[in-house]
Design a protein around this motif. Sequence first.
Motif, PDB file in Angstrom:
ATOM      1  N   THR A 195       1.926 -41.019  12.020  1.00 41.99           N
ATOM      2  CA  THR A 195       2.460 -41.941  13.024  1.00 41.99           C
ATOM      3  C   THR A 195       3.706 -42.647  12.512  1.00 41.99           C
ATOM      4  N   LEU A 196       3.680 -43.082  11.268  1.00 45.21           N
ATOM      5  CA  LEU A 196       4.847 -43.747  10.691  1.00 45.21           C
ATOM      6  C   LEU A 196       6.046 -42.806  10.665  1.00 45.21           C
ATOM      7  N   LYS A 197       5.818 -41.566  10.279  1.00 51.25           N
ATOM      8  CA  LYS A 197       6.901 -40.582  10.208  1.00 51.25           C
ATOM      9  C   LYS A 197       7.503 -40.326  11.596  1.00 51.25           C
ATOM     10  N   ILE A 198       6.630 -40.209  12.603  1.00 52.17           N
ATOM     11  CA  ILE A 198       7.095 -39.960  13.972  1.00 52.17           C
ATOM     12  C   ILE A 198       7.864 -41.161  14.495  1.00 52.17           C
ATOM     13  N   ALA A 199       7.329 -42.365  14.253  1.00 53.09           N
ATOM     14  CA  ALA A 199       7.997 -43.581  14.720  1.00 53.09           C
ATOM     15  C   ALA A 199       9.365 -43.747  14.053  1.00 53.09           C
ATOM     16  N   GLN A 200       9.448 -43.407  12.770  1.00 54.77           N
ATOM     17  CA  GLN A 200      10.733 -43.497  12.067  1.00 54.77           C
ATOM     18  C   GLN A 200      11.744 -42.548  12.692  1.00 54.77           C
ATOM     19  N   SER A 201      11.298 -41.366  13.084  1.00 56.91           N
ATOM     20  CA  SER A 201      12.184 -40.394  13.728  1.00 56.91           C
ATOM     21  C   SER A 201      12.688 -40.928  15.064  1.00 56.91           C
ATOM     22  N   LEU A 202      11.811 -41.551  15.849  1.00 63.31           N
ATOM     23  CA  LEU A 202      12.214 -42.125  17.136  1.00 63.31           C
ATOM     24  C   LEU A 202      13.202 -43.273  16.933  1.00 63.31           C
ATOM     25  N   TYR A 203      12.998 -44.042  15.871  1.00 65.80           N
ATOM     26  CA  TYR A 203      13.917 -45.142  15.542  1.00 65.80           C
ATOM     27  C   TYR A 203      15.300 -44.598  15.197  1.00 65.80           C
ATOM     28  N   GLU A 204      15.322 -43.542  14.404  1.00 64.96           N
ATOM     29  CA  GLU A 204      16.609 -42.954  14.014  1.00 64.96           C
ATOM     30  C   GLU A 204      17.325 -42.311  15.204  1.00 64.96           C
ATOM     31  N   LYS A 205      16.540 -41.958  16.221  1.00 61.40           N
ATOM     32  CA  LYS A 205      17.141 -41.422  17.450  1.00 61.40           C
ATOM     33  C   LYS A 205      17.469 -42.533  18.450  1.00 61.40           C
TER      34      LYS A 205
ATOM     35  N   GLN B 125       4.700 -34.485  19.558  1.00 67.22           N
ATOM     36  CA  GLN B 125       4.191 -35.670  18.859  1.00 67.22           C
ATOM     37  C   GLN B 125       5.090 -36.885  19.110  1.00 67.22           C
ATOM     38  N   GLU B 126       6.393 -36.683  19.110  1.00 66.94           N
ATOM     39  CA  GLU B 126       7.322 -37.786  19.363  1.00 66.94           C
ATOM     40  C   GLU B 126       7.153 -38.322  20.784  1.00 66.94           C
ATOM     41  N   LEU B 127       6.960 -37.429  21.734  1.00 69.90           N
ATOM     42  CA  LEU B 127       6.754 -37.860  23.118  1.00 69.90           C
ATOM     43  C   LEU B 127       5.475 -38.690  23.245  1.00 69.90           C
ATOM     44  N   LYS B 128       4.430 -38.284  22.546  1.00 73.96           N
ATOM     45  CA  LYS B 128       3.165 -39.023  22.615  1.00 73.96           C
ATOM     46  C   LYS B 128       3.330 -40.448  22.090  1.00 73.96           C
ATOM     47  N   ILE B 129       4.007 -40.593  20.963  1.00 75.79           N
ATOM     48  CA  ILE B 129       4.205 -41.929  20.388  1.00 75.79           C
ATOM     49  C   ILE B 129       5.151 -42.753  21.263  1.00 75.79           C
ATOM     50  N   TYR B 130       6.213 -42.140  21.749  1.00 74.16           N
ATOM     51  CA  TYR B 130       7.150 -42.861  22.626  1.00 74.16           C
ATOM     52  C   TYR B 130       6.422 -43.405  23.846  1.00 74.16           C
ATOM     53  N   HIS B 131       5.581 -42.589  24.449  1.00 74.87           N
ATOM     54  CA  HIS B 131       4.878 -43.026  25.656  1.00 74.87           C
ATOM     55  C   HIS B 131       3.827 -44.095  25.362  1.00 74.87           C
ATOM     56  N   LEU B 132       3.225 -44.076  24.175  1.00 75.50           N
ATOM     57  CA  LEU B 132       2.315 -45.171  23.806  1.00 75.50           C
ATOM     58  C   LEU B 132       3.074 -46.501  23.786  1.00 75.50           C
ATOM     59  N   ILE B 133       4.258 -46.487  23.190  1.00 80.52           N
ATOM     60  CA  ILE B 133       5.074 -47.704  23.090  1.00 80.52           C
ATOM     61  C   ILE B 133       5.563 -48.130  24.474  1.00 80.52           C
ATOM     62  N   ALA B 134       5.961 -47.152  25.289  1.00 84.51           N
ATOM     63  CA  ALA B 134       6.433 -47.449  26.640  1.00 84.51           C
ATOM     64  C   ALA B 134       5.319 -48.073  27.483  1.00 84.51           C
ATOM     65  N   ARG B 135       4.121 -47.488  27.402  1.00 89.38           N
ATOM     66  CA  ARG B 135       2.992 -48.021  28.177  1.00 89.38           C
ATOM     67  C   ARG B 135       2.681 -49.460  27.788  1.00 89.38           C
ATOM     68  N   ARG B 136       2.692 -49.724  26.489  1.00 85.41           N
ATOM     69  CA  ARG B 136       2.350 -51.079  26.028  1.00 85.41           C
ATOM     70  C   ARG B 136       3.380 -52.089  26.523  1.00 85.41           C
TER      71      ARG B 136
END
Length: 689
Positions: free
Chosen positions: A288-298, A382-393
């Motif tokens: 999760t940390l790795k995926i979130a870091q990738s979304l941050y860099e994007k 995986q990135e889409l799943k984490i992005y949507h968790l953050i978006a939903r919250r």
Amino acid sequence: MKALLIAEKPSLMRDIQKVYKKMQLPYEIDFTSFVGHVVELKEPHEYKAEWKKWDLNLLPMIPERYEFRVKKSAYKVYKEIEQVLKTNRYDFIINACDAGMEGENIFYSFYKRVGCKLPVKRFWTSQTTDNAIFKALLNLIDEQDLLIRNLRNAAMYRTIFDWLIGLNLTRAATVKGGRIIKIGRVMTPTLAIVVKRELEVLQFKPEPYFQIELDLGQFKALWFSPKTNENKLKTMEEAQSILSRIGNTATVQDIKTERKTMSAPPLHSLLELQKEANKFFGFTSSETLKIAQSLYEKKLITYPRTESKHLPTSFAQNIKMQLQTLASLNEYGSIVQEVLNRPDAIQRTIRSKKYVDDKKLTDHHAITVTEVAIGKKKLSLQELKIYHLIARRLLAIFMPAYVIDKTAVLLKSNEEFFKANGNMVIDKGYTILYDAFKKKQELPLPPLQLSMQLPIKDAKILSKVTEPPARYTDSTLLDAMFHAGRFIEDKELQKILKDAEGIGTSATRAEIIEKLISIGMIAREGKSFKATQFGIDVIQSIGEHDIVSPELTAIWSKKLKDIVDGQLSSGQFYKEMLAYVKQTTDGFVSLNLNVAEKQMVVVGKCLQCGQAVVEGFKGYSCSNKACKFFISKTIMKGKITPTDAKKLLNGKETREIRFTWKSGKKGKAKLKLVNEKLEFVFPAPTKDK
């Protein structure tokens, strides 16, 4: 004037560079970047030759002056930046590492190692959007700013403290135990938490119990004792006796309905995001940390390594930009429009201390999406799943509350009492965002009235056994580390640990867990963690030593926070730290460590000398120390299991393994040993390709 800006990563450097080209500043900026940490504290023998010996008489090892060495993996990057500093004349440096304690550590450890004397300005932002970068470049912070200076000192002393504790106690434990035993101020208490649970599971003895269930047609009810409020019976005889006294009907004795109104949970800290991703998708904390870091860099989400679940007021007042970004996604378009049409609800959320509170911010605010839309960005599943968790919250905090009526009914048949519960959803509110994750629906009770008689369709005895406590998962272990105060009795220390937000940080907990796995002290078993016999032996041998307790890290984390807040001087911290290191090392040296010999796992015969190839922490090596044959456990992020190693040594191909190439592209391939060298075996292309 001319400045050199040093970013923590190349991606951030490029983002800043792009914005800078559109600006007019009173000075010129050259750009370069690290790749995370480029230097590290020297190993003991690099201070003193005699410290190369693992000798108890040399402990504790305390350098007179702490020095850094260049990391082998970052040598090229270090030399390039060093050359830039030598061949150019700069008036000041801009530190553009991540805005936090670790970012300060990365920059200033390099700054000290390279011997730079130039003034430093701090580029400080939790986002990488163009607007946030623009503001940060216009508002550089002077290195002498009190908060920045204190943060820098705390970062440096945390690194030194971990070096002193880790190396001294690891050496003492290894010499006393006869094998490599790694000790750490966060790692060891985390191991102790897993070991404690493992022993509870191993020592658990299941006990039978019985319950009596009534089938009343539209719902079911359980027998209970009104005196003890207990619904479990120890013997079958008791259950049969009660069953024989039940009549043909049950009468409603009491009905209580309570309305529960539950607003959306706070926004994500990294911990909460890791827990939710593990619960819904089975992602490990490190994944999760790795995926979130990738979304941050994007530039799609804000800085992920945060302990905070709150937004600052200034950010929240412009939150419509983030909401409008989500409006472009099919999943949220209509919901966002409803939210934007209710400005009063938006303002109510912004005024709520549950979501927006400047006083509860840490180095960074809660994780949320940015105003940058996904658009045509290519995201992995995986990135889409984490992005949507953050978006939903984020969306959830602006939506209506979840409202439910909880009903409890008391029934009586002859002289025996029964209970039933039901829930009626009044308003789904924000939970409509999570319909896809719901495993069961709320079941309401039918309309009931006092004194109503209900026919009993069936009455039966349920035979059950008690179950052991569940082993920790990524989610529950992260939670245990965060709430480590549960494991200590001292009320004052509990409060300190609560204020320090447990052991480790959101950025390091995942790394600690993975390290315990890599050194063989805990192991994954499905989604759960299991303490190995090695891990159990270590904790039982150390016993009551304070390195095992969360109290240690709590106290010292509080002291580091006091440095940041200006309530404790760095000099006083270091004085107290040295006294503790000397005392605790002496105590460790006197321990009797009873750790079983490691059983070597043989995976095959060496192709060079014919001796046994055994599994180690980092790979599979020849048991003949003179032989250099070795297969790494990790190749281009692909994991080589003992089964894979056996196949390779037998001249066979491994299973398909997922690798990450240097370009960042991921793909699957098999491995095979050809002339003692690993080669990839790619799947044959299909005809339509």
